[in-house]
Scaffold this motif. Structure first.
Motif, PDB file in Angstrom:
ATOM      1  N   VAL A   1       0.867  -1.185   0.000  1.00 45.17           N
ATOM      2  CA  VAL A   1       0.000   0.000   0.000  1.00 45.17           C
ATOM      3  C   VAL A   1       0.902   1.233   0.000  1.00 45.17           C
ATOM      4  CG1 VAL A   1      -1.746   1.322   1.240  1.00 45.17           C
ATOM      5  CG2 VAL A   1      -1.874  -1.174   1.189  1.00 45.17           C
ATOM      6  N   PRO A   2       0.821   2.094  -1.024  1.00 41.29           N
ATOM      7  CA  PRO A   2       1.637   3.307  -1.045  1.00 41.29           C
ATOM      8  C   PRO A   2       1.275   4.229   0.120  1.00 41.29           C
ATOM      9  CG  PRO A   2       0.628   2.886  -3.195  1.00 41.29           C
ATOM     10  CD  PRO A   2      -0.030   1.965  -2.222  1.00 41.29           C
ATOM     11  N   THR A   3       2.213   5.066   0.519  1.00 42.31           N
ATOM     12  CA  THR A   3       1.956   5.986   1.635  1.00 42.31           C
ATOM     13  C   THR A   3       0.751   6.872   1.368  1.00 42.31           C
ATOM     14  OG1 THR A   3       3.578   7.527   0.697  1.00 42.31           O
ATOM     15  CG2 THR A   3       4.358   6.001   2.391  1.00 42.31           C
ATOM     16  N   SER A   4       0.535   7.238   0.103  1.00 43.96           N
ATOM     17  CA  SER A   4      -0.594   8.118  -0.240  1.00 43.96           C
ATOM     18  C   SER A   4      -1.944   7.433  -0.065  1.00 43.96           C
ATOM     19  CB  SER A   4      -0.459   8.605  -1.686  1.00 43.96           C
ATOM     20  OG  SER A   4      -0.418   7.505  -2.588  1.00 43.96           O
ATOM     21  N   HIS A   5      -1.950   6.100   0.087  1.00 42.90           N
ATOM     22  CA  HIS A   5      -3.200   5.353   0.218  1.00 42.90           C
ATOM     23  C   HIS A   5      -3.338   4.679   1.581  1.00 42.90           C
ATOM     24  CE1 HIS A   5      -3.330   5.959  -4.080  1.00 42.90           C
ATOM     25  NE2 HIS A   5      -4.507   5.377  -4.175  1.00 42.90           N
ATOM     26  N   PHE A   6      -2.549   5.095   2.564  1.00 40.77           N
ATOM     27  CA  PHE A   6      -2.647   4.475   3.885  1.00 40.77           C
ATOM     28  C   PHE A   6      -4.066   4.555   4.452  1.00 40.77           C
ATOM     29  CE2 PHE A   6       2.091   4.835   5.320  1.00 40.77           C
ATOM     30  CZ  PHE A   6       2.384   3.739   4.523  1.00 40.77           C
ATOM     31  N   GLY A   7      -4.787   5.607   4.114  1.00 46.28           N
ATOM     32  CA  GLY A   7      -6.134   5.775   4.652  1.00 46.28           C
ATOM     33  C   GLY A   7      -7.076   4.653   4.288  1.00 46.28           C
ATOM     34  N   MET A   8      -6.821   3.976   3.160  1.00 44.20           N
ATOM     35  CA  MET A   8      -7.722   2.905   2.731  1.00 44.20           C
ATOM     36  C   MET A   8      -7.703   1.720   3.692  1.00 44.20           C
ATOM     37  SD  MET A   8      -5.592   1.186  -0.467  1.00 44.20           S
ATOM     38  CE  MET A   8      -6.783  -0.120  -0.715  1.00 44.20           C
ATOM     39  N   LEU A   9      -6.637   1.587   4.475  1.00 47.42           N
ATOM     40  CA  LEU A   9      -6.525   0.441   5.377  1.00 47.42           C
ATOM     41  C   LEU A   9      -7.596   0.444   6.456  1.00 47.42           C
ATOM     42  CD1 LEU A   9      -2.636   0.334   5.784  1.00 47.42           C
ATOM     43  CD2 LEU A   9      -4.075  -1.237   4.463  1.00 47.42           C
ATOM     44  N   SER A  10      -8.111   1.619   6.811  1.00 46.09           N
ATOM     45  CA  SER A  10      -9.180   1.696   7.803  1.00 46.09           C
ATOM     46  C   SER A  10     -10.540   1.924   7.144  1.00 46.09           C
ATOM     47  CB  SER A  10      -8.891   2.820   8.818  1.00 46.09           C
ATOM     48  OG  SER A  10      -8.656   4.047   8.172  1.00 46.09           O
ATOM     49  N   GLY A  11     -10.599   1.762   5.821  1.00 48.67           N
ATOM     50  CA  GLY A  11     -11.854   1.942   5.098  1.00 48.67           C
ATOM     51  C   GLY A  11     -12.753   0.723   5.181  1.00 48.67           C
ATOM     52  N   PRO A  12     -14.033   0.871   4.866  1.00 49.28           N
ATOM     53  CA  PRO A  12     -15.000  -0.226   5.011  1.00 49.28           C
ATOM     54  C   PRO A  12     -14.816  -1.357   4.006  1.00 49.28           C
ATOM     55  CG  PRO A  12     -16.031   1.690   3.981  1.00 49.28           C
ATOM     56  CD  PRO A  12     -14.673   2.130   4.422  1.00 49.28           C
ATOM     57  N   ALA A  13     -14.073  -1.104   2.911  1.00 45.17           N
ATOM     58  CA  ALA A  13     -13.931  -2.136   1.885  1.00 45.17           C
ATOM     59  C   ALA A  13     -12.844  -3.162   2.202  1.00 45.17           C
ATOM     60  CB  ALA A  13     -13.628  -1.484   0.532  1.00 45.17           C
ATOM     61  N   MET A  14     -11.941  -2.849   3.149  1.00 45.34           N
ATOM     62  CA  MET A  14     -10.798  -3.726   3.373  1.00 45.34           C
ATOM     63  C   MET A  14     -11.163  -5.095   3.963  1.00 45.34           C
ATOM     64  SD  MET A  14      -8.224  -2.403   1.993  1.00 45.34           S
ATOM     65  CE  MET A  14      -7.117  -3.718   2.493  1.00 45.34           C
ATOM     66  N   PRO A  15     -12.058  -5.192   4.965  1.00 48.88           N
ATOM     67  CA  PRO A  15     -12.390  -6.539   5.467  1.00 48.88           C
ATOM     68  C   PRO A  15     -12.904  -7.470   4.378  1.00 48.88           C
ATOM     69  CG  PRO A  15     -13.140  -4.870   7.015  1.00 48.88           C
ATOM     70  CD  PRO A  15     -12.698  -4.132   5.791  1.00 48.88           C
ATOM     71  N   SER A  16     -13.759  -6.954   3.486  1.00 48.74           N
ATOM     72  CA  SER A  16     -14.266  -7.790   2.395  1.00 48.74           C
ATOM     73  C   SER A  16     -13.143  -8.177   1.440  1.00 48.74           C
ATOM     74  CB  SER A  16     -15.361  -7.042   1.617  1.00 48.74           C
ATOM     75  OG  SER A  16     -16.502  -6.860   2.417  1.00 48.74           O
ATOM     76  N   PHE A  17     -12.207  -7.256   1.223  1.00 52.82           N
ATOM     77  CA  PHE A  17     -11.085  -7.565   0.343  1.00 52.82           C
ATOM     78  C   PHE A  17     -10.251  -8.714   0.899  1.00 52.82           C
ATOM     79  CE2 PHE A  17      -6.545  -7.068  -0.619  1.00 52.82           C
ATOM     80  CZ  PHE A  17      -6.581  -7.211  -1.996  1.00 52.82           C
ATOM     81  N   TRP A  18      -9.886  -8.634   2.187  1.00 54.28           N
ATOM     82  CA  TRP A  18      -9.079  -9.700   2.788  1.00 54.28           C
ATOM     83  C   TRP A  18      -9.853 -11.015   2.824  1.00 54.28           C
ATOM     84  CZ3 TRP A  18      -4.475  -8.426   2.202  1.00 54.28           C
ATOM     85  CH2 TRP A  18      -3.959  -7.189   2.557  1.00 54.28           C
ATOM     86  N   ALA A  19     -11.154 -10.948   3.095  1.00 52.92           N
ATOM     87  CA  ALA A  19     -11.969 -12.165   3.083  1.00 52.92           C
ATOM     88  C   ALA A  19     -11.961 -12.794   1.695  1.00 52.92           C
ATOM     89  CB  ALA A  19     -13.394 -11.845   3.524  1.00 52.92           C
TER      90      ALA A  19
END
Length: 365
Positions: free
Chosen positions: A219-237
Motif C-alpha cells: 500500500v503506497p503511503t498516499s493510500h494508507f487511509g484505505m486500510l481503515s476503510g470499510p472495503a478492506m475486510p471484504s477484500f481480505w476475506a
C-alpha cells in the motif's frame, strides 16, 4: 420469507455459503451457481495454478455461461486477457476459472474431484519461472483494486550475501523471522533504520523467500487511509477465499500508521493494531511488515510493548571494515568515511549525478 436483492428470489434464510463470499462483482458473476444450489447441498474442489483458457474455450464453447475479458490498449501491442470464465458442464457441475485458480462446483464431491483431476491433466500450463510478484493496492469505483508488479531488480540473497550486506548476526535473525512468518497467521514486524541502509532491498528478499507460502501486497503511503476503510475486510476475506496463501501486507515509511496517537491518526493506529494482533487479525489472516526511519520513542507505545511484535530489526550502517569486505566482494570502490549505508557503497562513490552544494545567497565577486 426474505427477498435476496442479489438473486431476486425469495429465500427462507441466507444460505450458509453466502457468508464466505464477498459482496462484490465476483459474487454476481457466480449468480448462476448460487441460484442453482441455493436449496440443495453442493461441494467445491479448488486448485491454484493456471489452466490453458484458450484450449478450454475451444473445447467447451457451448457450455460457456459467463466471461470477463480485460483489454489493455496502452501497450504497443494491445493485450487481451481472459480474467474470469464460468462453464456449466452438466446439470449439477459448474467450473469457474480465474487468473490463478479453478473452482469446480458439483452436487457430489466425487464428481467435483473427478472433473478437477481431468481438467488438470488436459489443461494445466507448465509453471513459469517468473520473477517474484507483489500486488500494489489502490481504490477504484468498485472498491479495492490490486495490480500485480513483477520484481525486476535483484531480490533473493544467499546467507553469505545477507551477512555481507547486513552483518554476520543477520543470517540467524532472518531464519528465525522466516520461521515465525510461516508458522503464524497474523502479526506485525517493524524494520527501522536510516534511509539507504537496505530495508527495501530486504523486503524484496522476503517477498522472494516467501513466494511459495505468502502473497505480498504493498500500500503506497498516499493510500494508507484505505486500510481503515470499510472495503478492506471484504477484500481480505476475498483473498482468503480465493487462495490458501498467507496475506503479507507491506508498508514502507509507515510513521503515519505507527507513530504516537495525537488525535489525527488514532483510527489508523488502532486499525493497524487490530489487524495485526486483534480479533480482526485472527479472521483476516494478515501479517504486516512496516518500515520506519523514526526512532522507537516516536512510535506509539502500544506498538513497542513487550509481546506485540512478531519481529523487530534495527538496520544499521556498516563499519569501514564491513563495508570494505562488501565492496571487495562486489568489485566496488569504497569512498572515505568510518560508517557506510548500502547506498553509500553501491552508489555514493560512483554516482553520476552528485548532489550540488548548497547555493550561496547574494552575489559572487
Amino acid at each position: 420469507m426474505l427477498l435476496n436483492p442479489e438473486l431476486s428470489i425469495p429465500v427462507e434464510t441466507a444460505p450458509p455459503y453466502f457468508d464466505n463470499l464477498p459482496d462484490d462483482e465476483r459474487t454476481y458473476f457466480l449468480t448462476p451457481v448460487l441460484r442453482h444450489f441455493h436449496k440443495q447441498p453442493f461441494h467445491v474442489q479448488i486448485a491454484v495454478g493456471s489452466l490453458d483458457k484458450t484450449a478450454i474455450l475451444k473445447a467447451y464453447e457451448a457450455q460457456l455461461l459467463r466471461s470477463q475479458c480485460h483489454h489493455n490498449w496502452e501497450t504497443e501491442k494491445p493485450l487481451v486477457k481472459q480474467t474470469q470464465l464460468l462453464f456449466r458442464l452438466s446439470e449439477d457441475v459448474f467450473v469457474h476459472l480465474e487468473e490463478d485458480g479453478t473452482w469446480v462446483y458439483a452436487a457430489c464431491p466425487d464428481v467435483a474431484a473427478k472433473v478437477l483431476t481431468e481438467w488438470k491433466a488436459r489443461f494445466l500450463l507448465p509453471a513459469k519461472a517468473d520473477a517474484p510478484t507483489y500486488y500494489l493496492l489502490g481504490t477504484g469505483s468498485d472498491g479495492v483494486q490490486r495490480q500485480p508488479v513483477s520484481m525486476t531488480r535483484a531480490y533473493l540473497h544467499s546467507p553469505d550475501d545477507l551477512a555481507l550486506h547486513y552483518g554476520n548476526d543477520f543470517v540467524l535473525w532472518e531464519a528465525e523471522l522466516i520461521q515465525r512468518l510461516q508458522s503464524q497467521t497474523n502479526g506485525l514486524v517493524v524494520l527501522r533504520g536510516d534511509p539507504g541502509v537496505g530495508k527495501s532491498s530486504f523486503l524484496r528478499h522476503l517477498i522472494a523467500r516467501l513466494a511459495k507460502t505468502h502473497r505480498a501486497f504493498l500500500v503506497p503511503t498516499s493510500h494508507f487511509g484505505m486500510l481503515s476503510g470499510p472495503a478492506m475486510p471484504s477484500f481480505w476475506a476475498g483473498q482468503n477465499y480465493r487462495s490458501k496463501l498467507q496475506n503479507l501486507l507491506i508498508l514502507e515509511d509507515a510513521e503515519a500508521l505507527l507513530g504516537r496517537r495525537d488525535g489525527s491518526n488514532d483510527a489508523q493506529v488502532s486499525n493497524l493494531l487490530n489487524l495485526s494482533d486483534g480479533l480482526l487479525g485472527d479472521c483476516m489472516r494478515v501479517q504486516i511488515i512496516a518500515t520506519v526511519n523514526a526512532s522507537l520513542d516516536r512510535l506509539d507505545p502500544a506498538i513497542t510493548r513487550r509481546g506485540r511484535l512478531t519481529g523487530y530489526r534495527q538496520f544499521r550502517r556498516l563499519t569501514r571494515c564491513e563495508a570494505q569486505r562488501l565492496a571487495t566482494a562486489k568489485h566496488l570502490t569504497l569512498g572515505d568515511g568510518h560508517e557506510f549505508t548500502l547506498a553509500d557503497i553501491y552508489r555514493g562513490a560512483d554516482s553520476a549525478d552528485p548532489v550540488p552544494a548548497e547555493p550561496t545567497m547574494g552575489f559572487r565577486r
